[in-house]
Scaffold this motif. Structure first.
Motif, short mmCIF file in Angstrom:
data_model
loop_
_atom_site.label_atom_id
_atom_site.label_comp_id
_atom_site.label_asym_id
_atom_site.label_seq_id
_atom_site.Cartn_x
_atom_site.Cartn_y
_atom_site.Cartn_z
N ARG A 1 0.85 -1.19 0.00
CA ARG A 1 0.00 0.00 0.00
C ARG A 1 0.89 1.26 0.00
NH1 ARG A 1 -5.30 1.36 1.87
NH2 ARG A 1 -5.63 -0.74 2.69
N GLY A 2 0.62 2.15 -0.92
CA GLY A 2 1.34 3.42 -0.97
C GLY A 2 2.68 3.39 -1.67
N GLN A 3 3.10 2.24 -2.21
CA GLN A 3 4.39 2.16 -2.90
C GLN A 3 4.19 1.89 -4.38
OE1 GLN A 3 7.05 -1.39 -2.67
NE2 GLN A 3 8.53 0.01 -1.74
N SER A 4 4.70 2.78 -5.22
CA SER A 4 4.59 2.60 -6.66
C SER A 4 5.63 1.60 -7.15
CB SER A 4 4.80 3.94 -7.38
OG SER A 4 6.16 4.34 -7.28
N MET A 5 5.50 1.21 -8.41
CA MET A 5 6.49 0.32 -9.00
C MET A 5 7.85 1.00 -9.04
SD MET A 5 6.68 -2.80 -10.56
CE MET A 5 8.10 -3.01 -9.51
N LEU A 6 7.88 2.28 -9.40
CA LEU A 6 9.16 2.99 -9.45
C LEU A 6 9.77 3.13 -8.07
CD1 LEU A 6 8.50 5.83 -12.07
CD2 LEU A 6 9.48 3.56 -12.41
N ALA A 7 8.96 3.43 -7.07
CA ALA A 7 9.48 3.59 -5.71
C ALA A 7 10.10 2.31 -5.20
CB ALA A 7 8.37 4.06 -4.77
N ALA A 8 9.59 1.17 -5.67
CA ALA A 8 10.11 -0.12 -5.22
C ALA A 8 11.56 -0.33 -5.63
CB ALA A 8 9.24 -1.25 -5.77
N PHE A 9 12.01 0.38 -6.66
CA PHE A 9 13.39 0.25 -7.13
C PHE A 9 14.34 1.18 -6.38
CE2 PHE A 9 11.14 -1.55 -10.80
CZ PHE A 9 11.88 -2.70 -11.00
N GLY A 10 13.82 1.98 -5.45
CA GLY A 10 14.67 2.86 -4.67
C GLY A 10 14.57 4.31 -5.11
N PRO A 11 14.93 5.25 -4.22
CA PRO A 11 14.72 6.67 -4.51
C PRO A 11 15.49 7.20 -5.71
CG PRO A 11 15.97 6.35 -2.47
CD PRO A 11 15.44 5.02 -2.86
N GLU A 12 16.71 6.72 -5.92
CA GLU A 12 17.49 7.21 -7.06
C GLU A 12 16.86 6.76 -8.38
OE1 GLU A 12 21.61 6.31 -6.83
OE2 GLU A 12 21.91 7.32 -4.90
N ALA A 13 16.50 5.50 -8.45
CA ALA A 13 15.87 5.00 -9.68
C ALA A 13 14.53 5.68 -9.89
CB ALA A 13 15.70 3.48 -9.59
N GLU A 14 13.77 5.87 -8.81
CA GLU A 14 12.48 6.53 -8.95
C GLU A 14 12.64 7.94 -9.51
OE1 GLU A 14 8.51 7.53 -6.27
OE2 GLU A 14 10.47 7.36 -5.29
N ALA A 15 13.58 8.70 -8.98
CA ALA A 15 13.80 10.06 -9.45
C ALA A 15 14.22 10.08 -10.92
CB ALA A 15 14.86 10.74 -8.58
N PHE A 16 15.07 9.14 -11.28
CA PHE A 16 15.52 9.08 -12.67
C PHE A 16 14.35 8.80 -13.62
CE2 PHE A 16 16.75 6.28 -16.22
CZ PHE A 16 17.54 7.18 -16.95
N TYR A 17 13.55 7.81 -13.29
CA TYR A 17 12.45 7.44 -14.19
C TYR A 17 11.34 8.47 -14.19
CZ TYR A 17 14.51 2.97 -15.35
OH TYR A 17 15.35 2.00 -15.84
N LEU A 18 11.13 9.16 -13.10
CA LEU A 18 10.16 10.25 -13.11
C LEU A 18 10.61 11.35 -14.06
CD1 LEU A 18 9.16 10.51 -9.34
CD2 LEU A 18 7.73 9.70 -11.23
N SER A 19 11.92 11.60 -14.10
CA SER A 19 12.43 12.60 -15.05
C SER A 19 12.28 12.12 -16.49
CB SER A 19 13.89 12.92 -14.74
OG SER A 19 14.75 11.83 -15.02
N VAL A 20 12.44 10.81 -16.71
CA VAL A 20 12.24 10.24 -18.05
C VAL A 20 10.79 10.43 -18.49
CG1 VAL A 20 12.16 8.07 -19.35
CG2 VAL A 20 14.12 8.57 -17.87
N ILE A 21 9.85 10.14 -17.58
CA ILE A 21 8.43 10.30 -17.89
C ILE A 21 8.11 11.74 -18.22
CG2 ILE A 21 6.09 10.17 -16.92
CD1 ILE A 21 7.12 7.80 -15.20
N GLU A 22 8.63 12.66 -17.42
CA GLU A 22 8.35 14.08 -17.62
C GLU A 22 8.91 14.58 -18.95
OE1 GLU A 22 6.73 17.72 -16.98
OE2 GLU A 22 6.43 15.89 -15.80
#
Length: 232
Positions: free
Chosen positions: A104-125
């Motif tokens: 609950r409350g954890q996205s697929m990207l967040a599951a890979f850790g904060p650095e990976a999440e930040a990177f992929y969020l920038s890719v999406i944007e």
């Protein structure tokens, strides 16, 4: 029984076709679904995780399916977990196949850790369609490291950019362990593509993993064994 197969990220229903053929040969009905945005020509721009969940539910309800074995691969752990509470009366079993079991409350990207999440969020944007692509080296190194390169390239050519909303959004539902529906977790023994250890993911679903041969793409490389495990 009615087997309903949900593919992982970047994949369509085609990825489950070899297994589905074998399930049908055993006397059952089988449906391989493709989530919105993952057909060539679709735009993933405005899609949210709820769109995948609603699509899955609509496909089952519009066919009036009961006695359903709901099977999800990889990222599909998200939509099957979200859909299951709304489909409980129609479900015979839920099966995770080398799938992520969300918290609950954890996205697929967040599951890979904060650095990976930040990177992929920038890719999406940065992407005009707000999608996440996959390069061949990553696919070959993590999802399909086994088998001949020619076969891996054929599979890779089928992949479609994953809608960013599917990966960046989290669920606000309880896990499947509390639904009163039987659950199994099939774990490919050589899987290197999961965001957490397979036994830990199975434990989130309240079960022990059942080991099957192959890697993350075993549904394509070992369809006989995966179908046998599903039918067993």
């Amino acid at each position: 029984m009615n087997y309903v197969f949900i593919p992982g990220a970047w994949h369509g229903g085609w990825s489950w076709t070899p297994v589905a053929h074998r399930v049908r040969a055993a006397g059952h009905l089988a449906y391989t679904l493709t989530m919105p945005g993952l057909t060539l020509g679709d735009s993933p721009r405005d899609l949210r995780l709820a769109d995948a969940t609603d699509h899955l539910i609509h496909e089952i309800e519009s066919r009036d399916l009961t006695d359903v074995v709901l099977v999800g691969h990889s990222w599909a752990g998200f939509p099957i977990t979200a859909a299951a509470p709304r489909l409980t009366a129609r479900l015979r079993e839920i099966v995770f196949f080398s799938a992520f079991v969300p918290l609950r409350g954890q996205s697929m990207l967040a599951a890979f850790g904060p650095e990976a999440e930040a990177f992929y969020l920038s890719v999406i944007e940065a992407d005009p369609d707000h999608g996440i692509g996959l390069d061949y080296e990553t696919f070959r190194g993590t999802l399909m490291p086994d088998g001949p390169d020619e076969a891996a390239r054929i599979v890779f050519e089928q992949l479609i950019p994953q809608p960013g909303g599917y990966m960046s959004e989290a669920l606000d539902v309880d896990g499947v362990a509390t639904l009163g529906v039987p659950v199994r977790y099939l774990l490919a023994e050589n899987d290197t593509g999961l965001a957490a250890p397979g036994p830990e993911l199975a434990a989130r679903a309240g079960v022990e993993p059942i080991m099957v041969p192959g890697g993350h793409e075993a549904l394509l490389t070992h369809p006989d064994e995966i179908a046998k495990a599903l039918l067993g």
